[in-house]
Design a protein around this motif. Structure first.
Motif, PDB file in Angstrom:
ATOM      1  N   TRP A  12       0.872  -1.176   0.000  1.00 45.15           N
ATOM      2  CA  TRP A  12       0.000   0.000   0.000  1.00 45.15           C
ATOM      3  C   TRP A  12       0.904   1.219   0.000  1.00 45.15           C
ATOM      4  O   TRP A  12       1.572   1.512   0.990  1.00 45.15           O
ATOM      5  CB  TRP A  12      -0.905  -0.019   1.227  1.00 45.15           C
ATOM      6  CG  TRP A  12      -2.027   0.974   1.226  1.00 45.15           C
ATOM      7  CD1 TRP A  12      -3.299   0.765   0.782  1.00 45.15           C
ATOM      8  CD2 TRP A  12      -1.993   2.317   1.732  1.00 45.15           C
ATOM      9  NE1 TRP A  12      -4.053   1.906   0.967  1.00 45.15           N
ATOM     10  CE2 TRP A  12      -3.281   2.880   1.540  1.00 45.15           C
ATOM     11  CE3 TRP A  12      -1.001   3.109   2.315  1.00 45.15           C
ATOM     12  CZ2 TRP A  12      -3.600   4.182   1.930  1.00 45.15           C
ATOM     13  CZ3 TRP A  12      -1.313   4.420   2.688  1.00 45.15           C
ATOM     14  CH2 TRP A  12      -2.603   4.938   2.497  1.00 45.15           C
ATOM     15  N   LEU A  13       0.928   1.916  -1.130  1.00 43.23           N
ATOM     16  CA  LEU A  13       1.897   2.984  -1.365  1.00 43.23           C
ATOM     17  C   LEU A  13       1.210   4.344  -1.321  1.00 43.23           C
ATOM     18  O   LEU A  13       0.327   4.633  -2.137  1.00 43.23           O
ATOM     19  CB  LEU A  13       2.554   2.770  -2.726  1.00 43.23           C
ATOM     20  CG  LEU A  13       3.582   3.795  -3.201  1.00 43.23           C
ATOM     21  CD1 LEU A  13       4.793   3.813  -2.282  1.00 43.23           C
ATOM     22  CD2 LEU A  13       4.001   3.465  -4.636  1.00 43.23           C
ATOM     23  N   ALA A  14       1.600   5.163  -0.362  1.00 44.25           N
ATOM     24  CA  ALA A  14       1.045   6.515  -0.247  1.00 44.25           C
ATOM     25  C   ALA A  14       1.629   7.400  -1.347  1.00 44.25           C
ATOM     26  O   ALA A  14       2.840   7.422  -1.562  1.00 44.25           O
ATOM     27  CB  ALA A  14       1.369   7.105   1.119  1.00 44.25           C
ATOM     28  N   LEU A  15       0.755   8.131  -2.033  1.00 43.65           N
ATOM     29  CA  LEU A  15       1.188   9.052  -3.088  1.00 43.65           C
ATOM     30  C   LEU A  15       1.017  10.507  -2.672  1.00 43.65           C
ATOM     31  O   LEU A  15       1.472  11.413  -3.373  1.00 43.65           O
ATOM     32  CB  LEU A  15       0.417   8.770  -4.379  1.00 43.65           C
ATOM     33  CG  LEU A  15       0.639   7.368  -4.960  1.00 43.65           C
ATOM     34  CD1 LEU A  15      -0.257   7.145  -6.162  1.00 43.65           C
ATOM     35  CD2 LEU A  15       2.108   7.157  -5.323  1.00 43.65           C
ATOM     36  N   THR A  16       0.345  10.729  -1.560  1.00 44.33           N
ATOM     37  CA  THR A  16       0.234  12.046  -0.940  1.00 44.33           C
ATOM     38  C   THR A  16       0.497  11.856   0.555  1.00 44.33           C
ATOM     39  O   THR A  16       0.351  10.744   1.078  1.00 44.33           O
ATOM     40  CB  THR A  16      -1.158  12.662  -1.154  1.00 44.33           C
ATOM     41  OG1 THR A  16      -2.162  11.720  -0.735  1.00 44.33           O
ATOM     42  CG2 THR A  16      -1.388  13.029  -2.616  1.00 44.33           C
TER      43      THR A  16
ATOM     44  N   LEU B 270      -3.566  -5.802  19.001  1.00 46.36           N
ATOM     45  CA  LEU B 270      -2.921  -4.505  18.987  1.00 46.36           C
ATOM     46  C   LEU B 270      -3.220  -3.858  17.643  1.00 46.36           C
ATOM     47  O   LEU B 270      -2.863  -4.403  16.597  1.00 46.36           O
ATOM     48  CB  LEU B 270      -1.407  -4.660  19.163  1.00 46.36           C
ATOM     49  CG  LEU B 270      -0.576  -3.386  18.933  1.00 46.36           C
ATOM     50  CD1 LEU B 270      -0.913  -2.331  19.983  1.00 46.36           C
ATOM     51  CD2 LEU B 270       0.909  -3.706  18.918  1.00 46.36           C
ATOM     52  N   LEU B 271      -3.921  -2.719  17.668  1.00 46.73           N
ATOM     53  CA  LEU B 271      -4.257  -2.022  16.431  1.00 46.73           C
ATOM     54  C   LEU B 271      -3.129  -1.046  16.115  1.00 46.73           C
ATOM     55  O   LEU B 271      -2.778  -0.198  16.925  1.00 46.73           O
ATOM     56  CB  LEU B 271      -5.589  -1.282  16.573  1.00 46.73           C
ATOM     57  CG  LEU B 271      -6.787  -2.156  16.947  1.00 46.73           C
ATOM     58  CD1 LEU B 271      -8.069  -1.335  16.953  1.00 46.73           C
ATOM     59  CD2 LEU B 271      -6.923  -3.354  16.004  1.00 46.73           C
ATOM     60  N   LYS B 272      -2.583  -1.173  14.913  1.00 49.27           N
ATOM     61  CA  LYS B 272      -1.369  -0.436  14.573  1.00 49.27           C
ATOM     62  C   LYS B 272      -1.527   0.303  13.244  1.00 49.27           C
ATOM     63  O   LYS B 272      -1.946  -0.281  12.246  1.00 49.27           O
ATOM     64  CB  LYS B 272      -0.192  -1.407  14.471  1.00 49.27           C
ATOM     65  CG  LYS B 272       1.103  -0.820  13.938  1.00 49.27           C
ATOM     66  CD  LYS B 272       1.730   0.167  14.905  1.00 49.27           C
ATOM     67  CE  LYS B 272       3.092   0.649  14.403  1.00 49.27           C
ATOM     68  NZ  LYS B 272       3.686   1.663  15.299  1.00 49.27           N
ATOM     69  N   SER B 273      -1.204   1.590  13.251  1.00 50.82           N
ATOM     70  CA  SER B 273      -1.095   2.390  12.031  1.00 50.82           C
ATOM     71  C   SER B 273       0.350   2.850  11.901  1.00 50.82           C
ATOM     72  O   SER B 273       1.026   3.077  12.910  1.00 50.82           O
ATOM     73  CB  SER B 273      -2.027   3.602  12.091  1.00 50.82           C
ATOM     74  OG  SER B 273      -1.716   4.523  11.063  1.00 50.82           O
ATOM     75  N   HIS B 274       0.818   2.995  10.679  1.00 57.13           N
ATOM     76  CA  HIS B 274       2.185   3.452  10.458  1.00 57.13           C
ATOM     77  C   HIS B 274       2.239   4.937  10.089  1.00 57.13           C
ATOM     78  O   HIS B 274       3.270   5.409   9.610  1.00 57.13           O
ATOM     79  CB  HIS B 274       2.846   2.601   9.376  1.00 57.13           C
ATOM     80  CG  HIS B 274       3.018   1.167   9.769  1.00 57.13           C
ATOM     81  ND1 HIS B 274       4.011   0.744  10.635  1.00 57.13           N
ATOM     82  CD2 HIS B 274       2.302   0.057   9.451  1.00 57.13           C
ATOM     83  CE1 HIS B 274       3.917  -0.569  10.808  1.00 57.13           C
ATOM     84  NE2 HIS B 274       2.888  -1.011  10.104  1.00 57.13           N
ATOM     85  N   ALA B 275       1.148   5.664  10.280  1.00 58.32           N
ATOM     86  CA  ALA B 275       1.129   7.108  10.044  1.00 58.32           C
ATOM     87  C   ALA B 275       1.947   7.813  11.131  1.00 58.32           C
ATOM     88  O   ALA B 275       2.082   7.293  12.246  1.00 58.32           O
ATOM     89  CB  ALA B 275      -0.308   7.618  10.039  1.00 58.32           C
ATOM     90  N   PRO B 276       2.494   8.998  10.787  1.00 58.14           N
ATOM     91  CA  PRO B 276       2.328   9.708   9.521  1.00 58.14           C
ATOM     92  C   PRO B 276       3.204   9.103   8.425  1.00 58.14           C
ATOM     93  O   PRO B 276       4.253   8.523   8.698  1.00 58.14           O
ATOM     94  CB  PRO B 276       2.771  11.127   9.854  1.00 58.14           C
ATOM     95  CG  PRO B 276       3.783  10.944  10.948  1.00 58.14           C
ATOM     96  CD  PRO B 276       3.297   9.779  11.756  1.00 58.14           C
ATOM     97  N   MET B 277       2.752   9.262   7.186  1.00 61.82           N
ATOM     98  CA  MET B 277       3.469   8.745   6.039  1.00 61.82           C
ATOM     99  C   MET B 277       3.673   9.870   5.026  1.00 61.82           C
ATOM    100  O   MET B 277       2.784  10.696   4.817  1.00 61.82           O
ATOM    101  CB  MET B 277       2.696   7.596   5.384  1.00 61.82           C
ATOM    102  CG  MET B 277       2.479   6.388   6.289  1.00 61.82           C
ATOM    103  SD  MET B 277       1.401   5.124   5.551  1.00 61.82           S
ATOM    104  CE  MET B 277       2.433   4.538   4.196  1.00 61.82           C
ATOM    105  N   ALA B 278       4.833   9.879   4.422  1.00 54.91           N
ATOM    106  CA  ALA B 278       5.112  10.827   3.343  1.00 54.91           C
ATOM    107  C   ALA B 278       4.802  10.163   2.010  1.00 54.91           C
ATOM    108  O   ALA B 278       4.677   8.928   1.917  1.00 54.91           O
ATOM    109  CB  ALA B 278       6.575  11.256   3.398  1.00 54.91           C
ATOM    110  N   ALA B 279       4.644  10.963   0.975  1.00 56.97           N
ATOM    111  CA  ALA B 279       4.475  10.412  -0.364  1.00 56.97           C
ATOM    112  C   ALA B 279       5.687   9.543  -0.701  1.00 56.97           C
ATOM    113  O   ALA B 279       6.829   9.969  -0.550  1.00 56.97           O
ATOM    114  CB  ALA B 279       4.314  11.532  -1.380  1.00 56.97           C
ATOM    115  N   GLY B 280       5.436   8.310  -1.123  1.00 52.56           N
ATOM    116  CA  GLY B 280       6.507   7.363  -1.408  1.00 52.56           C
ATOM    117  C   GLY B 280       6.740   6.346  -0.318  1.00 52.56           C
ATOM    118  O   GLY B 280       7.414   5.333  -0.543  1.00 52.56           O
TER     119      GLY B 280
END
Length: 360
Positions: free
Chosen positions: A215-219, A260-270
């Motif tokens: 899952w690749l963030a573009l923004t 355990l609920l895990k998010s990797h945010a914040p994420m930069a584009a790329g």
């Protein structure tokens, strides 16, 4: 069971994962299916893959994609994943690879996807109306999605055929070779609602546990408390057979006390996350001011087979527009028992819960 290959007419694809040169497109006939499962990705060698013809019907006509290399998108090399990272992925079912694409790589990719989404806006609108009816509210929509952008966009083709993605996927799955399942453009507009909990393999007609999505963030993606909408993973849920078996519905809310609920945010584009095909994941509403653009690219281990028809009846049909053509052609070949002139109806219907294969 049938080893999965693509249905294309005398089509050959070249996958170059050795780092000596980038993938440069198809040779020979350039008419491909909406999904080319014969698109093999080797983890360490250059290989030529001949894709079998599985149907007497011509492949669907699609605009040709230039085989010329896309400037700035050679995408060689891959993240260094040590034993600790690989064991963590096996245990947790997800991981984070920052700066998978650099700014000079993510920017042209996003520009091309924005343009293609604009050209296919009527298609996206029709899907919203089909899923939510004519009077839907914006918060009822989890995201807009379009499948297999690689068939139209040279930059996406360079991405999904890159050594960087294929080698990383193969390492995390612990296999030598992987095959492309699909790519999915995921546009979560400001004001769009939550993406419900789901696991990707409930939407894929493939009999395997070796399935992974990048899952690749573009923004940029902010943390949830700041209005962001990155994926949230139920850590270890890919190993929880009890939940997958006893949950009243696969998209039932996940108990935060169980995982355990895990998010990797914040994420930069790329930046990118990777998740196992069975791990439960969702995303909160996009309460930020900007639209969130992402692309999900899914791979499975080479040698997998398709599910039987009775097994497919229990699938979530969210990905059906992506795999419907090649799966129908494989069914045709099997049902005709070698007689490729035998007529057969290829229509089918599967339930759709609006999950969103690859994330959301």
């Amino acid at each position: 069971k049938r080893t999965i290959v693509a249905d294309a007419r005398q089509l050959e694809m070249r996958r170059c994962c050795s780092g000596r040169r980038p993938y440069t497109g198809a040779s020979g006939t350039r008419r491909a299916l909406a999904l080319l499962t014969g698109f093999a990705a080797c983890s360490g060698s250059t290989e030529r893959v001949r894709v079998a013809r599985a149907s007497p019907r011509p492949a669907p006509t699609r605009p040709s994609v230039s085989s010329a290399a896309v400037a700035g998108l050679e995408l060689r090399g891959s993240p260094a994943l040590g034993a600790k990272a690989l064991l963590a992925f096996e245990r947790d079912g997800h991981c984070y690879t920052p700066s998978l694409l650099g700014p000079d790589e993510a920017t042209p990719l996003l520009a091309e996807l924005r343009a293609e989404h604009g050209r296919r806006r009527p298609e996206a609108r029709a899907k919203l109306l089909e899923d939510h009816g004519p009077d839907f509210a914006k918060e009822d929509v989890p995201f807009e999605q379009l499948f297999n952008m690689w068939t139209e966009c040279p930059a996406v083709r360079a991405l999904v055929g890159s050594e960087r993605l294929a080698r990383t996927a193969a390492q995390l799955l612990g296999v030598e070779r992987v095959r492309l399942y699909q790519d999915t453009l995921l546009l979560k507009r400001a004001g769009h609602g939550a993406t419900h909990w789901h696991s990707d393999l409930r939407m894929a007609p493939i009999d395997t546990n070796r399935f992974i999505t990048c899952w690749l963030a573009l923004t940029p993606v902010l943390k949830e408390e700041r209005g962001g909408s990155a994926l949230v993973f139920a850590t270890g849920s890919h190993r929880d057979c009890a939940h997958l078996f006893w949950a009243p519905f696969p998209t039932s809310p996940v108990d935060g006390a169980r995982y355990l609920l895990k998010s990797h945010a914040p994420m930069a584009a790329g930046d990118a996350t990777w998740h196992d095909g069975w791990v439960l994941h969702g995303a909160p509403p996009n309460r930020g001011a900007a639209d969130r653009w992402a692309i999900a690219v899914s791979f499975f281990a080479d040698g997998a087979t398709t599910l039987r028809k009775d097994q497919r009846a229990r699938m979530d049909g969210e990905d059906a527009p992506s795999y419907g053509q090649w799966l129908a052609d494989l069914d045709f070949k099997e049902d005709s028992k070698g007689d490729l002139k035998s007529p057969r109806s290829r229509s089918s219907s599967v339930p759709n819960s609006g999950g969103g294969g690859g994330g959301g």
